[in-house]
Design an enzyme around this catalytic site. Sequence first.
Site, PDB file in Angstrom:
ATOM      1  N   GLU A  51      -3.848  -7.399  -8.704  1.00 46.23           N
ATOM      2  CA  GLU A  51      -2.769  -6.403  -8.627  1.00 46.23           C
ATOM      3  C   GLU A  51      -2.552  -5.739  -9.974  1.00 46.23           C
ATOM      4  O   GLU A  51      -2.647  -6.388 -11.024  1.00 46.23           O
ATOM      5  CB  GLU A  51      -1.436  -7.035  -8.206  1.00 46.23           C
ATOM      6  CG  GLU A  51      -1.457  -7.746  -6.879  1.00 46.23           C
ATOM      7  CD  GLU A  51      -1.470  -6.840  -5.676  1.00 46.23           C
ATOM      8  OE1 GLU A  51      -1.262  -5.613  -5.850  1.00 46.23           O
ATOM      9  OE2 GLU A  51      -1.679  -7.350  -4.572  1.00 46.23           O
ATOM     10  N   THR A  52      -2.262  -4.447  -9.929  1.00 42.14           N
ATOM     11  CA  THR A  52      -1.704  -3.722 -11.068  1.00 42.14           C
ATOM     12  C   THR A  52      -0.326  -3.240 -10.651  1.00 42.14           C
ATOM     13  O   THR A  52      -0.164  -2.607  -9.601  1.00 42.14           O
ATOM     14  CB  THR A  52      -2.589  -2.533 -11.471  1.00 42.14           C
ATOM     15  OG1 THR A  52      -3.856  -3.018 -11.938  1.00 42.14           O
ATOM     16  CG2 THR A  52      -1.930  -1.730 -12.586  1.00 42.14           C
TER      17      THR A  52
END
Length: 263
Positions: A51-52
């Site tokens: 995830e970002t």
Amino acid sequence: MTDPITLPFYQVDAFTSGRPLTGNPAAVMPLDGWLPDEILQAIAAENNLSETAFTVPLEGGEADYHLRWFTPTVEVDLCGHATFASGHILLDGEAVRFQTRSGVLTVTRKDGSLWLDLPASRLSDGQADAVLDALGVRGPVRIGQGGNGAILVRLDDEAAVRAVTPDFARLRAVDALVMVTAPGTRTDIVSRVFAAYHGIDEDPVTGSAHCALVPYWAAELGRAEFTAAQVGARGGDLRCRLLGDRVLLGGEARTVIEGTFRI
């Protein structure tokens, strides 16, 4: 030649086990304003982490920041560990509130630890023969609603959880987090979580999966507080509490990279 846009970048290990380079790494990128969605997705693909998290400040209202989460391939409706990581970076005081696709999520600092407040999933009995076949296991199945969806498979013990070898090609057709879980040896419960549909074959420590795991195990254990670990190749630890229709996840986070992203 146009000067590059520079963006702050942090990589945070969320829900560590107390040792360096454990837990679930997330990128946290605080922005002044939103970039086009295709740029956000391209940045997340470049980061190539599960995830970002992108944040933009909000003025007034019920939240301090707007928060969005991207895997390398898609934007998702809920991500626990990247919210936890964002709180670790942005918390200034006792609590920080994020407006998200899953409502307002809060990260609080208490007794030296961070605590993340998430919505509890609604669970029901279900059948998922294709998922069981892809996992190569048999066991009771519960279906969780909300967030990214959940298919929970109960196994006998921690050894059985560790031994699962999924067929990820088949799991890529399943639009939900798929988890196997059992009583633990070092912690009260253990799990592994597979998010192949979202571009992540196995996630190291998955906050959103515990939206389903916590209410399930609270009922099974007969108590609202317990410890948990994800036991894949990397793994990490969480403290779990069920408070009505909310799940609280406690743990530690470490910043491992800090720098500048240029586009």
